[in-house]
Design a protein around this motif. Structure first.
Motif, short mmCIF file in Angstrom:
data_model
loop_
_atom_site.label_atom_id
_atom_site.label_comp_id
_atom_site.label_asym_id
_atom_site.label_seq_id
_atom_site.Cartn_x
_atom_site.Cartn_y
_atom_site.Cartn_z
N ASP A 66 0.83 -1.21 0.00
CA ASP A 66 0.00 0.00 0.00
C ASP A 66 0.86 1.25 0.00
OD1 ASP A 66 -2.44 -1.35 0.17
OD2 ASP A 66 -2.38 -1.42 2.36
N LEU A 67 0.41 2.28 -0.73
CA LEU A 67 1.12 3.54 -0.66
C LEU A 67 0.20 4.71 -0.99
CD1 LEU A 67 1.80 4.83 -3.73
CD2 LEU A 67 3.35 2.90 -3.78
N CYS A 68 0.60 5.85 -0.45
CA CYS A 68 0.05 7.14 -0.84
C CYS A 68 1.23 8.07 -0.98
CB CYS A 68 -0.92 7.67 0.21
SG CYS A 68 -1.59 9.32 -0.16
N GLY A 69 1.26 8.86 -2.04
CA GLY A 69 2.41 9.73 -2.22
C GLY A 69 2.26 10.68 -3.39
N GLU A 70 3.34 11.41 -3.64
CA GLU A 70 3.36 12.46 -4.67
C GLU A 70 4.08 11.97 -5.92
OE1 GLU A 70 5.45 16.80 -5.46
OE2 GLU A 70 5.18 16.11 -3.39
N VAL A 71 3.49 12.21 -7.07
CA VAL A 71 4.11 11.85 -8.34
C VAL A 71 5.28 12.81 -8.61
CG1 VAL A 71 3.78 11.63 -10.83
CG2 VAL A 71 1.94 10.95 -9.26
N ARG A 72 6.47 12.24 -8.77
CA ARG A 72 7.66 13.05 -9.03
C ARG A 72 8.08 13.00 -10.50
NH1 ARG A 72 10.67 14.55 -4.46
NH2 ARG A 72 9.15 15.22 -2.89
N ILE A 87 -1.38 10.53 -5.26
CA ILE A 87 -2.11 9.31 -5.63
C ILE A 87 -2.05 8.29 -4.50
CG2 ILE A 87 -1.70 9.68 -8.09
CD1 ILE A 87 0.13 6.82 -6.45
N TYR A 88 -2.95 7.30 -4.58
CA TYR A 88 -2.81 6.11 -3.74
C TYR A 88 -2.92 4.90 -4.64
CZ TYR A 88 -7.98 5.30 -3.16
OH TYR A 88 -9.31 5.03 -3.33
N ALA A 89 -2.33 3.77 -4.19
CA ALA A 89 -2.27 2.59 -5.05
C ALA A 89 -1.90 1.37 -4.23
CB ALA A 89 -1.23 2.79 -6.16
N GLN A 90 -2.23 0.21 -4.81
CA GLN A 90 -1.69 -1.06 -4.35
C GLN A 90 -0.69 -1.53 -5.38
OE1 GLN A 90 -4.44 -4.40 -3.85
NE2 GLN A 90 -2.73 -5.83 -4.04
N LEU A 91 0.54 -1.81 -4.96
CA LEU A 91 1.55 -2.29 -5.89
C LEU A 91 1.29 -3.74 -6.27
CD1 LEU A 91 4.79 -0.75 -4.29
CD2 LEU A 91 3.43 0.12 -6.20
N GLY A 96 5.71 -6.46 -3.41
CA GLY A 96 5.31 -5.07 -3.23
C GLY A 96 6.46 -4.11 -3.48
N GLY A 97 6.92 -3.44 -2.41
CA GLY A 97 7.99 -2.46 -2.54
C GLY A 97 7.67 -1.12 -1.93
N ALA A 104 8.03 2.72 -8.06
CA ALA A 104 7.55 2.82 -9.44
C ALA A 104 6.15 2.22 -9.49
CB ALA A 104 8.48 2.09 -10.39
N VAL A 105 5.17 3.02 -9.90
CA VAL A 105 3.77 2.61 -9.86
C VAL A 105 3.18 2.61 -11.28
CG1 VAL A 105 1.49 3.12 -8.92
CG2 VAL A 105 3.54 3.67 -7.57
N PRO A 106 2.71 1.47 -11.77
CA PRO A 106 2.04 1.46 -13.07
C PRO A 106 0.84 2.40 -13.06
CG PRO A 106 2.56 -0.78 -12.39
CD PRO A 106 2.84 0.11 -11.21
N GLU A 107 0.68 3.15 -14.14
CA GLU A 107 -0.39 4.15 -14.20
C GLU A 107 -1.76 3.53 -13.96
OE1 GLU A 107 -1.96 7.66 -17.24
OE2 GLU A 107 -1.06 5.85 -18.09
N ASN A 108 -2.00 2.33 -14.48
CA ASN A 108 -3.34 1.74 -14.37
C ASN A 108 -3.67 1.25 -12.97
OD1 ASN A 108 -1.58 -0.46 -14.50
ND2 ASN A 108 -3.04 -1.75 -15.58
N LEU A 109 -2.70 1.26 -12.07
CA LEU A 109 -2.95 0.84 -10.68
C LEU A 109 -3.18 2.03 -9.76
CD1 LEU A 109 -0.30 -1.98 -10.17
CD2 LEU A 109 -2.53 -2.09 -11.28
N ALA A 110 -2.93 3.24 -10.25
CA ALA A 110 -2.98 4.43 -9.41
C ALA A 110 -4.33 5.13 -9.51
CB ALA A 110 -1.87 5.40 -9.80
N CYS A 111 -4.63 5.89 -8.46
CA CYS A 111 -5.84 6.71 -8.42
C CYS A 111 -5.53 7.94 -7.58
CB CYS A 111 -6.99 5.92 -7.79
SG CYS A 111 -8.53 6.86 -7.58
N TYR A 112 -6.18 9.06 -7.90
CA TYR A 112 -6.02 10.25 -7.08
C TYR A 112 -6.47 9.95 -5.65
CZ TYR A 112 -5.50 12.79 -11.46
OH TYR A 112 -5.05 13.23 -12.69
N LYS A 113 -5.74 10.49 -4.69
CA LYS A 113 -6.06 10.28 -3.28
C LYS A 113 -7.42 10.89 -2.94
CE LYS A 113 -4.96 12.92 0.14
NZ LYS A 113 -4.35 13.74 1.20
N PRO A 114 -8.24 10.22 -2.12
CA PRO A 114 -9.48 10.85 -1.64
C PRO A 114 -9.17 12.17 -0.94
CG PRO A 114 -9.46 8.51 -1.10
CD PRO A 114 -8.10 8.83 -1.61
#
Length: 315
Positions: A66-72, A87-91, A96-97, A104-114
């Motif tokens: 699990d992660l929440c963070g800023e796209v760099r 964004i938040y995502a499940q790797l 995981g990692g 590194a997060v695949p675009e299709n796994l990410a979503c904007y944070k609530p």
């Protein structure tokens, strides 16, 4: 970057706070500066060597899904996100990692944070929330009016499952300990069973779905508590559960299934809508800094955590 790393299987002490290379991204990925993560039971099961058939002993390992963070940075094929987005995502992958400062997060796994969650709150949602959603919807085939029992209703997956089952207009029974009865009621359960006082498998009540999120029962134990076409869903693919899943898939009637959660940005977007409309919330038992993940693992392994354990990553 700093990360919590294991070089061998073992107790929480094998987790070491160390320097690791910052991940490179491919054209379809985002480089995310992680602000928060969380602990899930699968993390310490990997650490203990219980899932070697998946991890293949590829050390060193950085755990955490699990992660929440800023796209760099964004890969050249990325269209949905840009630098600075949160964004938040499940790797995906076997380990995981997310116990690290970057991923590194695949675009299709990410979503904007609530927008109505802190970073730590958002980081507790993905794996547990997606397991609850996909377990009820994809495995259980939940419908309005279904009678659903959640075994382990006060844990990470269970707290989300109770709320999502109510969103889906089911009649919900939650099973938990005495200390958590009021919490599970507050999450929306229509009925609560204290497992220290009552064994739901011995009741004369039938359910359309029994979601065994703590995986301490079996299909055979629960079979008589299912309706004629009811579904038993477990989070643990033991040989016995896999056999019952295969066997019941051949014949009509009651069935056994197991949920193997799939990281999914669209499903996270659905959860985001429910969170922002205040129909679903997270429950956090404690928050630990990244370098104290060994203590967080030890607490999670007790099996008595209410909700989720969050991990704050230094900014």
């Amino acid at each position: 970057m700093k990360a919590m790393v294991i070089h061998q299987y073992g107790s929480p002490e094998v987790l070491q706070y160390a320097d690791m290379p910052q991940p490179a991204i491919n054209p379809d990925q985002l480089l995310v500066k992680i602000r928060a993560s969380s602990v899930n039971p699968v993390d310490w099961k990997i650490r203990k060597g219980m899932l070697k058939f998946l991890t293949r002993n590829k050390f060193p390992m950085v755990l955490g899904f699990d992660l929440c963070g800023e796209v760099r940075e964004v890969g050249e094929n990325v269209t949905q996100f840009q630098q600075g987005d949160t964004i938040y995502a499940q790797l995906n992958g076997a380990i995981g990692g997310a116990y690290a400062e970057y991923a590194a997060v695949p675009e299709n796994l990410a979503c904007y944070k609530p927008h109505n969650m802190t970073d730590e709150e958002a980081a507790t949602v993905p794996l547990a929330g997606l397991t609850a959603l996909q377990g009820l919807r994809d495995c259980g085939g939940i419908q309005p009016g279904y009678k659903v029992l959640i075994n382990g209703a006060s844990g990470g997956v269970g707290t989300f499952a109770v709320q999502l089952a109510k969103v889906m207009e089911a009649e919900v029974t939650g099973v938990c300990s005495t200390a958590n009865l009021e919490l599970v009621r507050a999450l929306g359960a229509d009925r609560v069973i204290d497992y220290t006082q009552q064994d739901f498998t011995q009741e004369n009540v039938r359910y359309d779905i029994i979601f065994d999120v703590v995986a301490n029962q079996s299909f055979l134990n629960c079979k008589n508590r299912l309706e004629s076409s009811g579904v038993y869903v477990t989070t643990l693919p033991t040989p016995g559960n896999l056999f019952q899943t295969a066997l019941t898939s051949i014949f009509p009637g009651k069935s056994a299934k197991f949920i193997l959660v799939k990281p999914n940005g669209q499903d996270l977007a659905y959860l985001k809508q429910l969170i922002e409309s205040e129909r679903v919330k997270t429950t956090i038992a404690a928050t630990y800094p990244l370098n104290e993940i060994p203590a967080a693992h030890a607490r999670s392994e007790t099996g008595h955590v209410t909700g989720k354990i969050a991990i704050a990553v230094a900014q």
